[in-house]
Motif scaffolding. Structure first.
Motif, PDB file in Angstrom:
ATOM      1  N   THR A  40     -31.779  -2.197  35.056  1.00 38.77           N
ATOM      2  CA  THR A  40     -30.649  -2.856  35.715  1.00 38.77           C
ATOM      3  C   THR A  40     -29.364  -2.514  34.975  1.00 38.77           C
ATOM      4  O   THR A  40     -29.296  -2.615  33.749  1.00 38.77           O
ATOM      5  N   VAL A  41     -28.357  -2.079  35.712  1.00 43.36           N
ATOM      6  CA  VAL A  41     -27.063  -1.747  35.106  1.00 43.36           C
ATOM      7  C   VAL A  41     -26.412  -3.025  34.606  1.00 43.36           C
ATOM      8  O   VAL A  41     -26.256  -3.993  35.360  1.00 43.36           O
ATOM      9  N   ARG A  47     -19.273   3.033  36.303  1.00 35.30           N
ATOM     10  CA  ARG A  47     -18.640   2.834  37.599  1.00 35.30           C
ATOM     11  C   ARG A  47     -17.740   4.021  37.925  1.00 35.30           C
ATOM     12  O   ARG A  47     -17.112   4.569  37.029  1.00 35.30           O
ATOM     13  N   TYR A  50     -22.541   3.965  39.291  1.00 37.87           N
ATOM     14  CA  TYR A  50     -23.479   2.840  39.229  1.00 37.87           C
ATOM     15  C   TYR A  50     -22.692   1.611  38.819  1.00 37.87           C
ATOM     16  O   TYR A  50     -21.933   1.647  37.846  1.00 37.87           O
ATOM     17  N   ARG A  51     -22.909   0.535  39.550  1.00 31.67           N
ATOM     18  CA  ARG A  51     -22.164  -0.699  39.304  1.00 31.67           C
ATOM     19  C   ARG A  51     -23.060  -1.751  38.668  1.00 31.67           C
ATOM     20  O   ARG A  51     -24.284  -1.693  38.763  1.00 31.67           O
ATOM     21  N   GLN A  52     -22.424  -2.707  38.009  1.00 31.45           N
ATOM     22  CA  GLN A  52     -23.164  -3.771  37.346  1.00 31.45           C
ATOM     23  C   GLN A  52     -24.085  -4.475  38.338  1.00 31.45           C
ATOM     24  O   GLN A  52     -23.682  -4.847  39.434  1.00 31.45           O
ATOM     25  N   ASP A  54     -26.784  -3.021  39.663  1.00 25.30           N
ATOM     26  CA  ASP A  54     -27.592  -2.032  40.387  1.00 25.30           C
ATOM     27  C   ASP A  54     -28.954  -1.877  39.712  1.00 25.30           C
ATOM     28  O   ASP A  54     -29.058  -1.872  38.480  1.00 25.30           O
ATOM     29  N   ARG A  55     -29.993  -1.737  40.547  1.00 23.89           N
ATOM     30  CA  ARG A  55     -31.346  -1.479  40.041  1.00 23.89           C
ATOM     31  C   ARG A  55     -31.621   0.015  40.164  1.00 23.89           C
ATOM     32  O   ARG A  55     -31.495   0.590  41.253  1.00 23.89           O
ATOM     33  N   LEU A  56     -32.002   0.646  39.058  1.00 22.70           N
ATOM     34  CA  LEU A  56     -32.189   2.089  39.029  1.00 22.70           C
ATOM     35  C   LEU A  56     -33.642   2.449  38.744  1.00 22.70           C
ATOM     36  O   LEU A  56     -34.332   1.765  37.995  1.00 22.70           O
ATOM     37  N   GLU A 172     -31.624  10.152  41.232  1.00 20.68           N
ATOM     38  CA  GLU A 172     -30.589   9.966  42.242  1.00 20.68           C
ATOM     39  C   GLU A 172     -31.148  10.099  43.652  1.00 20.68           C
ATOM     40  O   GLU A 172     -30.569   9.596  44.611  1.00 20.68           O
ATOM     41  N   SER A 174     -33.926   9.223  46.438  1.00 20.97           N
ATOM     42  CA  SER A 174     -34.809   8.086  46.712  1.00 20.97           C
ATOM     43  C   SER A 174     -36.174   8.508  47.252  1.00 20.97           C
ATOM     44  O   SER A 174     -36.996   7.655  47.585  1.00 20.97           O
TER      45      SER A 174
END
Length: 217
Positions: A40-41, A47, A50-52, A54-56, A172, A174
């Protein structure tokens, strides 16, 4: 009679469906845990890529698989003791990295960075010019105006971090997560279908209770 035949076929199929489903489900789980992890970010340093929150999906790789431009989840005690960081690889061992403000060049070529939306002029960052030591990485965040990265640790190992600290690379595309989720879901469906066949077949084999006698006057 037809109903009993259908139940019999389902019961016979259950001996294949349930083991197949369990094998597929367990195999998918084991493969996923062995090769990937979720993260998790936690900040804004990457940014707008990927933003706070976000699940990666992170592909577990070792140092030999790292490429320039990769976004890595990496342990970087040289930069922070608060846990792994999410940073982009700019330079690798032997690369000549130079920059000023938010612009950076590698081996004499300006890096094209469409993911960086901050203004190129950043007065808080002075010019730098260095060669990345072998086995180490020069890392930058995409949000150059708000990223604790290699530019601010140049006094020690030219701001680089050990490549051995890599935990994985952000996927990146999916495709892989989608395929794994589909296989896991199929495993669950087959397992449930097989268990259902066992249950229905077992119930069908049970003898019917004897009919109650007619009352006698």
């Amino acid at each position: 009679m037809q109903w009993r035949r259908a139940v019999g076929r389902w019961r016979d199929a259950a001996w294949v469906l349930a083991p197949l489903g369990l094998t597929l489900l367990v195999g998918t789980i084991v493969y996923t845990l062995s090769n990937y992890k979720m993260a998790t970010v936690m900040g804004d340093s990457m940014r707008p890529t990927y933003r706070q929150g976000d699940r990666l999906f992170i592909d577990r790789i070792d140092a030999s698989e790292i490429r320039r431009g990769d976004v890595l989840l990496i342990e970087a005690p040289e930069h922070t003791q608060l846990g792994p960081l999410l940073r982009r690889v700019i330079g690798m061992g032997g690369d000549h990295v130079a920059g000023e403000g938010n612009r950076v060049s590698v081996n004499g070529k300006l890096v094209n960075e469409p993911y960086v939306t901050d203004r190129a002029e950043n007065l808080t960052v002075g010019p730098y010019d260095m060669t990345v030591p072998d086995g180490r990485l020069f890392l930058l965040g995409d949000h150059r105006d708000n990223s604790n990265d290699s530019r601010f640790h140049l006094s020690e190992q030219s701001g680089s971090v050990a490549a051995s600290g890599v935990q994985g690379r952000v996927l990146e595309d999916s495709t892989v997560p989608t395929v794994l989720a589909t296989l896991g879901g199929l495993g669950i469906v087959l397992t449930l279908a097989g268990l259902g066949g066992y249950a229905v077949g077992r119930r069908a084999r049970q003898p019917l209770p004897p009919a109650a006698p007619w009352p006698v006057a």
